[in-house]
Design an enzyme around this catalytic site. Structure first.
Site, PDB file in Angstrom:
ATOM      1  N   THR A  57       0.853  -1.199   0.000  1.00 46.29           N
ATOM      2  CA  THR A  57       0.000   0.000   0.000  1.00 46.29           C
ATOM      3  C   THR A  57       0.886   1.246   0.000  1.00 46.29           C
ATOM      4  O   THR A  57       1.976   1.234   0.570  1.00 46.29           O
ATOM      5  CB  THR A  57      -0.953   0.061   1.217  1.00 46.29           C
ATOM      6  OG1 THR A  57      -1.823  -1.053   1.168  1.00 46.29           O
ATOM      7  CG2 THR A  57      -1.787   1.325   1.262  1.00 46.29           C
ATOM      8  N   ARG A  85     -12.930  -8.438  -2.899  1.00 44.16           N
ATOM      9  CA  ARG A  85     -12.556  -7.968  -1.555  1.00 44.16           C
ATOM     10  C   ARG A  85     -12.152  -6.486  -1.627  1.00 44.16           C
ATOM     11  O   ARG A  85     -11.407  -6.059  -2.507  1.00 44.16           O
ATOM     12  CB  ARG A  85     -11.395  -8.810  -1.034  1.00 44.16           C
ATOM     13  CG  ARG A  85     -10.866  -8.409   0.340  1.00 44.16           C
ATOM     14  CD  ARG A  85      -9.668  -7.493   0.252  1.00 44.16           C
ATOM     15  NE  ARG A  85      -9.051  -7.233   1.559  1.00 44.16           N
ATOM     16  CZ  ARG A  85      -8.097  -6.356   1.768  1.00 44.16           C
ATOM     17  NH1 ARG A  85      -7.621  -5.645   0.773  1.00 44.16           N
ATOM     18  NH2 ARG A  85      -7.598  -6.189   2.963  1.00 44.16           N
ATOM     19  N   GLY A 126     -10.520  -3.356   0.667  1.00 50.46           N
ATOM     20  CA  GLY A 126      -9.770  -3.088   1.891  1.00 50.46           C
ATOM     21  C   GLY A 126      -9.955  -1.669   2.394  1.00 50.46           C
ATOM     22  O   GLY A 126     -10.766  -0.893   1.877  1.00 50.46           O
ATOM     23  N   ASP A 127      -9.176  -1.349   3.409  1.00 52.61           N
ATOM     24  CA  ASP A 127      -9.301  -0.037   4.061  1.00 52.61           C
ATOM     25  C   ASP A 127      -8.955   1.126   3.146  1.00 52.61           C
ATOM     26  O   ASP A 127      -9.443   2.240   3.348  1.00 52.61           O
ATOM     27  CB  ASP A 127      -8.385   0.008   5.292  1.00 52.61           C
ATOM     28  CG  ASP A 127      -6.923  -0.177   4.896  1.00 52.61           C
ATOM     29  OD1 ASP A 127      -6.572  -1.300   4.459  1.00 52.61           O
ATOM     30  OD2 ASP A 127      -6.139   0.776   4.998  1.00 52.61           O
ATOM     31  N   THR A 144      -1.640   1.950   6.239  1.00 51.99           N
ATOM     32  CA  THR A 144      -1.153   0.793   5.494  1.00 51.99           C
ATOM     33  C   THR A 144      -1.166  -0.402   6.434  1.00 51.99           C
ATOM     34  O   THR A 144      -1.087  -0.244   7.645  1.00 51.99           O
ATOM     35  CB  THR A 144       0.271   1.055   4.958  1.00 51.99           C
ATOM     36  OG1 THR A 144       0.832  -0.191   4.515  1.00 51.99           O
ATOM     37  CG2 THR A 144       1.203   1.622   6.016  1.00 51.99           C
ATOM     38  N   GLY A 145      -1.256  -1.587   5.850  1.00 55.68           N
ATOM     39  CA  GLY A 145      -1.243  -2.785   6.680  1.00 55.68           C
ATOM     40  C   GLY A 145      -2.431  -3.663   6.392  1.00 55.68           C
ATOM     41  O   GLY A 145      -2.994  -3.647   5.286  1.00 55.68           O
ATOM     42  N   HIS A 146      -2.820  -4.422   7.390  1.00 53.38           N
ATOM     43  CA  HIS A 146      -3.871  -5.429   7.227  1.00 53.38           C
ATOM     44  C   HIS A 146      -5.236  -4.750   7.227  1.00 53.38           C
ATOM     45  O   HIS A 146      -5.740  -4.325   8.273  1.00 53.38           O
ATOM     46  CB  HIS A 146      -3.746  -6.444   8.363  1.00 53.38           C
ATOM     47  CG  HIS A 146      -4.615  -7.631   8.185  1.00 53.38           C
ATOM     48  ND1 HIS A 146      -5.051  -8.404   9.228  1.00 53.38           N
ATOM     49  CD2 HIS A 146      -5.163  -8.172   7.068  1.00 53.38           C
ATOM     50  CE1 HIS A 146      -5.819  -9.382   8.760  1.00 53.38           C
ATOM     51  NE2 HIS A 146      -5.888  -9.268   7.458  1.00 53.38           N
ATOM     52  N   GLY A 147      -5.831  -4.651   6.042  1.00 59.43           N
ATOM     53  CA  GLY A 147      -7.052  -3.873   5.874  1.00 59.43           C
ATOM     54  C   GLY A 147      -8.179  -4.288   6.792  1.00 59.43           C
ATOM     55  O   GLY A 147      -8.909  -3.440   7.321  1.00 59.43           O
TER      56      GLY A 147
HETATM   57  N1  GLY Z   1      -4.157  -1.904   3.560  1.00 52.74           N
HETATM   58  C1  GLY Z   1      -4.416  -2.424   2.283  1.00 52.74           C
HETATM   59  C2  GLY Z   1      -5.376  -3.513   2.263  1.00 52.74           C
HETATM   60  O1  GLY Z   1      -5.511  -4.262   3.236  1.00 52.74           O
HETATM   61  O2  GLY Z   1      -6.021  -3.673   1.269  1.00 52.74           O
END
Ligand code: GLY
Length: 284
Positions: free
Chosen positions: A155, A183, A185-186, A205-208
């Site tokens: 990201t 899917r 994401g954030d 950034t990271g785990h959406g």
């Molecule tokens: N932060 C990017 C995603 O999880 O899509």
């Protein structure tokens, strides 16, 4: 007297310091310099964050635009968002194919003003109608390059403060390697991956899925709006995300005085900060 201006760019939080880190730090610096140039020429924070993110979308080593990973169907679906802190105007696109610069499409959604978030084929049709560059969806797919993202997050994003004192934020991503088609994401969600108001601008950034659960970007802006310093607000929010979701994430933030912070609970996150007084930090 000229007011101070500044920009911070990130190249994505990741679980380990893998190959290409020096090139990605260089890419962040190039992107930040592009954004600073916009600000130096009295351009808006909104134009600056878009210009910076386009540089990273065009760079094959970042998880966005031309460097995005494949989903489980072997396709590239992209998310992006952009927000103007001056008036809370925002635009976002989700799961869009064949758009090499989704941040430009998000900007077109913002300028159009009827909606905040467009997805999939509707977003692509909107791009065609508004003169945003399109390509064949297959042009964004190249296997060896995409395989490199298997264990990374990625990201990209930027936050800026312009010489008139306005803030803006933008974020763009290809999402997670092997994600389910459709899917989102954030990075497509205003408040989660991107937020800007009169107090602060944030790009995450990271785990959406973790970032969405705590609405990370808005959380940080609200704390700064209530008087907290950017560094403390960013640290507290990332710690809360870690405690509540066990996810990994990072964020960059600028407040209206030009105070910057960047925090991650992942192993690394390349960033570049540049400001009007010649201040410069590049680190990962
Ligand atoms: N932060 C990017 C995603 O999880 O899509």
């Amino acid at each position: 007297m000229q007011r101070p201006y500044a920009i911070v760019v990130h190249g994505g939080a990741g679980p380990h310091r893998s190959g290409g880190l020096a090139e990605r730090m260089q890419g962040c610096e190039t992107a930040a310099a592009r954004g600073l140039e916009v600000l130096q020429n009295r351009g808006s924070a909104l134009d600056a964050v878009q210009a910076a993110v386009v540089v990273l979308e065009d760079h094959p080593l970042f998880n966005a635009g031309r460097g995005a990973p494949l989903n489980a169907a072997g396709e590239v679906e992209l998310d992006a968002s952009i927000m103007d802190g001056r008036d809370l105007r925002a635009g976002a696109v989700a799961a869009v194919q064949g758009v090499p610069n989704p941040v430009a499409l998000a900007r077109a959604v913002l300028e159009d003003g009827r909606h905040v978030l467009l997805a999939g084929d509707g977003a692509r049709a909107f791009a065609r109608q508004h003169g945003v560059a399109l390509c064949d969806p297959g042009d964004l797919v190249s296997d060896a390059q995409r395989q490199r993202w298997r264990e990374r997050f990625g990201t990209v994003g930027a936050v800026a403060l312009d010489a008139r004192g306005f803030l803006a934020a933008a974020t763009s991503t290809g999402g997670l390697f092997g994600k389910l088609p459709g899917r989102i994401g954030d990075s497509a969600l205003i408040g989660s991956g991107t937020y800007a108001d009169a107090s602060a601008a944030v790009s995450c950034t990271g785990h959406g899925e973790a970032i969405i659960r705590v609405v990370l970007a808005k959380l940080v802006c609200d704390h700064i709006g209530a008087g907290e310093a950017p560094g403390a607000a960013a640290r507290e929010a990332v710690d809360r995300l870690g405690a509540r979701t066990a996810g990994e994430a990072g964020l960059i933030v600028l407040d209206r005085s030009g105070r910057a912070a960047w925090v991650t609970n992942a192993a690394h996150m390349p960033i570049c900060w540049l400001d009007s007084s010649g201040g410069r930090v590049v680190e990962a």
